[in-house]
Design a protein around this motif. Structure first.
Motif, mmCIF file in Angstrom:
data_model
loop_
_atom_site.group_PDB
_atom_site.id
_atom_site.type_symbol
_atom_site.label_atom_id
_atom_site.label_comp_id
_atom_site.label_asym_id
_atom_site.label_seq_id
_atom_site.Cartn_x
_atom_site.Cartn_y
_atom_site.Cartn_z
ATOM 1 N N ASN A 41 38.034 -0.521 -42.310
ATOM 2 C CA ASN A 41 38.978 -1.702 -43.959
ATOM 3 C C ASN A 41 38.874 -2.863 -43.054
ATOM 4 N N GLY A 42 38.914 -2.856 -41.967
ATOM 5 C CA GLY A 42 39.263 -4.269 -40.863
ATOM 6 C C GLY A 42 40.448 -4.319 -41.065
ATOM 7 N N ASN A 43 41.534 -2.974 -41.587
ATOM 8 C CA ASN A 43 42.681 -3.334 -41.230
ATOM 9 C C ASN A 43 43.109 -3.052 -39.331
ATOM 10 N N VAL A 44 43.744 -3.912 -38.798
ATOM 11 C CA VAL A 44 44.630 -3.818 -36.890
ATOM 12 C C VAL A 44 45.506 -3.447 -37.301
ATOM 13 N N GLN A 45 46.267 -2.007 -35.978
ATOM 14 C CA GLN A 45 46.840 -1.629 -36.132
ATOM 15 C C GLN A 45 47.067 -1.388 -34.637
ATOM 16 N N GLU A 46 48.052 -2.439 -33.224
ATOM 17 C CA GLU A 46 48.403 -2.567 -31.984
ATOM 18 C C GLU A 46 48.854 -0.872 -31.536
ATOM 19 N N ASP A 47 48.153 -0.367 -30.675
ATOM 20 C CA ASP A 47 48.596 0.507 -30.302
ATOM 21 C C ASP A 47 49.863 0.586 -29.144
ATOM 22 N N GLN A 48 51.227 0.741 -29.244
ATOM 23 C CA GLN A 48 52.118 0.253 -28.358
ATOM 24 C C GLN A 48 51.769 1.386 -26.637
ATOM 25 N N GLU A 49 51.215 2.227 -26.971
ATOM 26 C CA GLU A 49 51.707 3.289 -26.280
ATOM 27 C C GLU A 49 50.294 2.836 -24.724
ATOM 28 N N GLU A 50 49.328 2.032 -24.937
ATOM 29 C CA GLU A 50 48.079 1.351 -24.007
ATOM 30 C C GLU A 50 48.432 -0.202 -23.484
ATOM 31 N N GLU A 51 49.376 -0.254 -23.661
ATOM 32 C CA GLU A 51 49.677 -2.194 -22.799
ATOM 33 C C GLU A 51 49.747 -1.084 -21.619
ATOM 34 N N PHE A 52 49.044 -2.561 -20.891
ATOM 35 C CA PHE A 52 48.923 -2.083 -19.340
ATOM 36 C C PHE A 52 49.355 -3.679 -19.068
ATOM 37 N N GLN A 53 49.649 -3.693 -17.749
ATOM 38 C CA GLN A 53 50.888 -5.390 -17.214
ATOM 39 C C GLN A 53 50.491 -4.905 -16.009
ATOM 40 N N GLU A 54 50.495 -5.751 -14.938
ATOM 41 C CA GLU A 54 51.019 -6.706 -13.998
ATOM 42 C C GLU A 54 51.365 -7.590 -13.543
ATOM 43 N N LYS A 55 52.159 -7.931 -13.059
ATOM 44 C CA LYS A 55 52.734 -8.931 -12.306
ATOM 45 C C LYS A 55 53.378 -8.951 -10.440
ATOM 46 N N PHE A 56 52.651 -10.898 -10.267
ATOM 47 C CA PHE A 56 52.797 -10.467 -8.804
ATOM 48 C C PHE A 56 53.025 -11.988 -8.659
ATOM 49 N N PHE A 57 53.468 -12.179 -7.565
ATOM 50 C CA PHE A 57 52.855 -13.730 -6.667
ATOM 51 C C PHE A 57 52.073 -14.368 -5.694
ATOM 52 N N LEU A 58 51.160 -15.316 -5.670
ATOM 53 C CA LEU A 58 50.487 -15.498 -4.651
ATOM 54 C C LEU A 58 50.573 -16.619 -4.244
ATOM 55 N N LEU A 59 49.952 -17.340 -3.528
ATOM 56 C CA LEU A 59 49.905 -18.423 -2.670
ATOM 57 C C LEU A 59 49.266 -19.358 -3.488
ATOM 58 N N ASP A 60 49.091 -20.243 -3.541
ATOM 59 C CA ASP A 60 48.609 -21.062 -4.548
ATOM 60 C C ASP A 60 46.839 -21.407 -4.024
#
Length: 217
Positions: A41-60
Motif C-alpha cells: 500500500n506504499g506505507n513506509v516504516q523504518e527498521d531500527q535494527e538495520e541502521e549502519f554507521q561508521e565514522k572516522f577522520f581523514l586528511l583533506d
C-alpha cells in the motif's frame, strides 16, 4: 511476485564535531545507512535494527580520493546497492562534499572539525524482507567457521606502517598510524594485532580477501 532489488537514495549533509581539536587539513567522514520497509500500500516504516554507521577522520587530500571512494562503494555494495547508478551518485556526492569542505575551510572556523555525512536510505519490500528472514533461519544450521591454528597466528609477521597516506584496520575501522607496529597477514593485508588475533580465533580467513590460514580441521 519476484523479489526486487533494494532501492537506495543518498544525500550529503554537513555536521561539525566539537569534541576534537580542529585542524585545517582534517575533515570528518560519516556514513549512515538506514533501512526502510515498504508494504504493497506504499506505507513506509523504518527498521531500527538495520541502521549502519561508521565514522572516522581523514586528511583533506585523502577525503574523496580513489581509495576513499572504493571504500565507500564497497560499503554500499555490501548493503545491497546493485544499481548501475552507484558510481554516478558517488561522483555527485563527493563533488558536493568537496565544495562544502572548501567553503568551510575558507570560513576558518577553529571551533570544530567539518564532518561530511552521507545519509543513505535503503528501501526494501516487506515481502522480500520476510523471504530473507526465512532464508536466514534455514541457514542457521550451517557449519560454523573454523578458527586458525594458534601456531599460524603466532607466526604472523609484525611490520611498521610506512608513509603518510591514511590506512585503516578494516576490522575496527580505526586508522593504522604511520610508524606503529601492526600485524601482516600472508596476503599482505594489515590489521591491529589484537583485532586480527581475535578474528582468527573465530574464522581462519582474511576478513578482506578470504585468504585461508591453516586450521586443525
Amino acid at each position: 511476485m519476484a523479489r526486487r532489488e533494494a532501492r537506495f537514495t543518498c544525500r550529503v549533509k554537513l555536521d561539525h564535531d566539537f569534541t576534537l581539536i580542529p585542524h585545517l587539513s582534517q575533515a570528518g567522514y560519516h556514513l549512515q545507512i538506514r533501512k526502510f520497509l515498504i508494504d504493497d500500500n506504499g506505507n513506509v516504516q523504518e527498521d531500527q535494527e538495520e541502521e549502519f554507521q561508521e565514522k572516522f577522520f581523514l586528511l583533506d587530500f585523502v577525503f574523496g580520493s580513489n581509495r576513499h571512494r572504493r571504500h565507500v562503494a564497497q560499503r554500499l555494495r555490501e548493503a545491497g546497492w546493485r544499481q548501475r547508478s552507484l558510481e554516478r551518485i558517488l561522483d555527485e556526492a563527493f563533488s558536493e562534499a568537496k565544495l562544502i569542505l572548501q567553503r568551510e575551510k575558507n570560513r576558518r572556523d577553529f571551533r570544530s572539525i567539518p564532518t561530511i555525512r552521507f545519509c543513505v536510505n535503503k528501501f526494501v519490500r516487506w515481502e522480500d524482507e520476510l523471504e530473507g528472514m526465512a532464508l536466514e533461519l534455514s541457514l542457521q544450521e550451517a557449519p560454523r567457521p573454523l578458527p586458525a591454528t594458534k601456531e599460524s597466528i603466532q607466526a604472523l609477521k609484525k611490520v611498521k606502517v610506512e608513509g603518510d597516506i591514511a590506512q585503516e584496520c578494516m576490522i575496527c575501522m580505526e586508522q593504522l598510524s604511520s610508524g606503529t607496529e601492526v600485524t601482516s597477514m600472508p596476503c599482505s593485508h594489515l590489521f591491529h594485532g589484537d583485532c586480527i588475533q581475535e578474528w582468527l580465533n573465530t574464522s581462519h580467513k582474511c576478513p578482506l580477501c578470504r585468504f585461508p590460514m591453516p586450521t586443525d580441521g
